[in-house]
Design an enzyme around this catalytic site. Structure first.
Site, mmCIF file in Angstrom:
data_model
loop_
_atom_site.group_PDB
_atom_site.id
_atom_site.type_symbol
_atom_site.label_atom_id
_atom_site.label_comp_id
_atom_site.label_asym_id
_atom_site.label_seq_id
_atom_site.Cartn_x
_atom_site.Cartn_y
_atom_site.Cartn_z
ATOM 1 N N ASP A 1 -7.686 -5.100 14.487
ATOM 2 C CA ASP A 1 -7.504 -3.689 14.166
ATOM 3 C C ASP A 1 -7.160 -3.573 12.693
ATOM 4 O OD1 ASP A 1 -7.010 -0.986 14.204
ATOM 5 O OD2 ASP A 1 -5.050 -1.154 15.178
ATOM 6 N N THR B 1 -7.687 -2.493 8.499
ATOM 7 C CA THR B 1 -8.105 -1.410 7.634
ATOM 8 C C THR B 1 -9.500 -1.741 7.118
ATOM 9 O OG1 THR B 1 -7.030 -2.525 5.780
ATOM 10 C CG2 THR B 1 -5.737 -0.877 6.961
ATOM 11 N N ASP B 2 -10.033 -0.920 6.226
ATOM 12 C CA ASP B 2 -11.340 -1.219 5.648
ATOM 13 C C ASP B 2 -11.244 -2.467 4.767
ATOM 14 O OD1 ASP B 2 -13.252 1.056 6.415
ATOM 15 O OD2 ASP B 2 -11.454 2.146 5.797
ATOM 16 N N ASP C 1 0.835 -12.394 7.480
ATOM 17 C CA ASP C 1 -0.567 -12.228 7.121
ATOM 18 C C ASP C 1 -1.437 -12.696 8.283
ATOM 19 O OD1 ASP C 1 -3.091 -13.864 5.908
ATOM 20 O OD2 ASP C 1 -2.706 -12.044 4.767
ATOM 21 N N GLY C 2 -2.363 -11.857 8.714
ATOM 22 C CA GLY C 2 -3.183 -12.176 9.878
ATOM 23 C C GLY C 2 -4.012 -13.427 9.696
ATOM 24 N N GLU D 1 1.180 -8.072 12.177
ATOM 25 C CA GLU D 1 1.054 -6.995 11.191
ATOM 26 C C GLU D 1 1.616 -7.484 9.862
ATOM 27 O OE1 GLU D 1 0.676 -4.032 8.788
ATOM 28 O OE2 GLU D 1 -0.169 -3.801 10.808
ATOM 29 N N PRO E 1 -5.370 -5.515 1.369
ATOM 30 C CA PRO E 1 -4.867 -6.501 2.334
ATOM 31 C C PRO E 1 -5.829 -6.795 3.472
ATOM 32 C CG PRO E 1 -3.181 -4.879 1.799
ATOM 33 C CD PRO E 1 -4.458 -4.379 1.201
ATOM 34 N N GLN F 1 0.826 -1.196 0.000
ATOM 35 C CA GLN F 1 0.000 0.000 0.000
ATOM 36 C C GLN F 1 0.871 1.261 0.000
ATOM 37 O OE1 GLN F 1 -2.220 -0.844 3.552
ATOM 38 N NE2 GLN F 1 -0.350 -1.529 4.539
ATOM 39 N N HIS G 1 -8.250 3.713 20.066
ATOM 40 C CA HIS G 1 -7.426 2.702 20.726
ATOM 41 C C HIS G 1 -7.931 2.367 22.128
ATOM 42 C CE1 HIS G 1 -4.206 4.007 17.708
ATOM 43 N NE2 HIS G 1 -4.558 2.775 17.405
#
Length: 283
Positions: free
Chosen positions: A158, A160-161, A140-141, A108, A165, A34, A65
């Protein structure tokens, strides 16, 4: 993106845009996954954007947070192991590590986010990356969730939209793997966007949660840089954490000795009171 007048314009929603005035650009780089940018804004301080979408700011990140960490941790009351999926800026780890936890594992996908957050957004992690209780895994989660032995008391997604990814972290399969990774009585919380603008995001998660957990709902917090109303956080557990009485919750918060900018025992309880348009998405 940034237009010619010095404004960073976010077009996450096809018929709505928001803009932040840019006083300086501190970082601008394309990683494998990204485009990362750090800009400065007079109101919000340093702002991180990923592919043009605001992710976190110095001035209001405490709201997001605090609510993603302290709501499940104080509701659980005895958490020792926490898994954070995403959260490369370190803010979620920062708040979680304020509790007497044994281990926080942070997964992450993009090492570049961690590296430049340490350099350009150090106030957000506030030393969390140096805490010996933090286990940082660059992976990769979804792949990590397939392979983990689990046993986590709280899992915080947590993400991203649900584009690029982050898309895989909103699937039924991923949620099923996350439930398997929870210890008995464990709690899964997820970032589910702004339901007024992104209703399908919350509806899809709640549909999946209702098939997996005995107790499913969401709770809300208002974060100024996420336009369109309050943000929703998905909640799923087979335990009784949400039945913790207000007096017990207040006692836990007081005993912690922690000070907050947004979270409190009263805010915790009130966050689960949903307006009609959000409640209907859960139905």
């Amino acid at each position: 993106m940034t237009d010619m007048t010095g404004w960073s314009v976010e077009r996450l929603h096809e018929d709505h845009a928001q803009a932040l005035r840019v006083t300086s650009v501190l970082y601008d780089s394309e990683t494998e996954h990204q485009r990362l940018r750090v800009i400065e804004n007079p109101t919000f301080g340093r702002v991180l954007t990923l592919d043009g979408v605001v992710q976190v700011t110095e001035r209001d990140n405490f709201i997001y947070h605090e609510m993603m960490t302290h709501v499940p941790l104080f509701a659980h009351g005895a958490a020792k192991r926490v898994l954070i999926v995403g959260g490369g800026d370190g803010g979620m780890a920062r708040e979680a590590l304020r509790h007497p936890l044994e281990r926080v594992t942070m997964v992450e996908i993009d090492a570049g986010v961690v590296d430049f957050s340490k350099e350009y957004l150090p106030a957000i992690s506030d030393g969390a990356f140096d805490d010996p209780r933090l286990d940082l895994v660059i992976a990769d989660g979804a792949a990590f969730m397939r392979e983990t032995e689990g046993g986590y008391d709280v899992i915080i997604v947590d993400s991203t939209d649900p584009v690029g990814p982050g898309e895989v972290l909103f699937t039924d399969h991923f949620y099923g793997l996350a439930k398997r990774a929870l210890a008995p009585g464990g709690i899964l919380v997820t970032q589910n966007g702004v339901p007024f603008m992104q209703p399908e995001e919350l509806r899809g998660t709640m549909r999946a949660f209702s098939a997996l957990f005995g107790d499913t709902t969401c709770y809300l917090a208002t974060v100024p840089t996420y336009a369109g109303g309050p943000m929703a956080f998905g909640w799923g557990t087979d335990g009784l954490a949400r039945e913790t009485s207000p007096s017990d919750l207040a006692a836990r918060v007081a005993a912690s000795g922690l000070d907050f900018g947004y979270y409190s025992a009263a805010v915790h309880s009130a966050a689960f009171a949903l307006p009609g348009y959000v409640a209907r998405l859960l139905a």
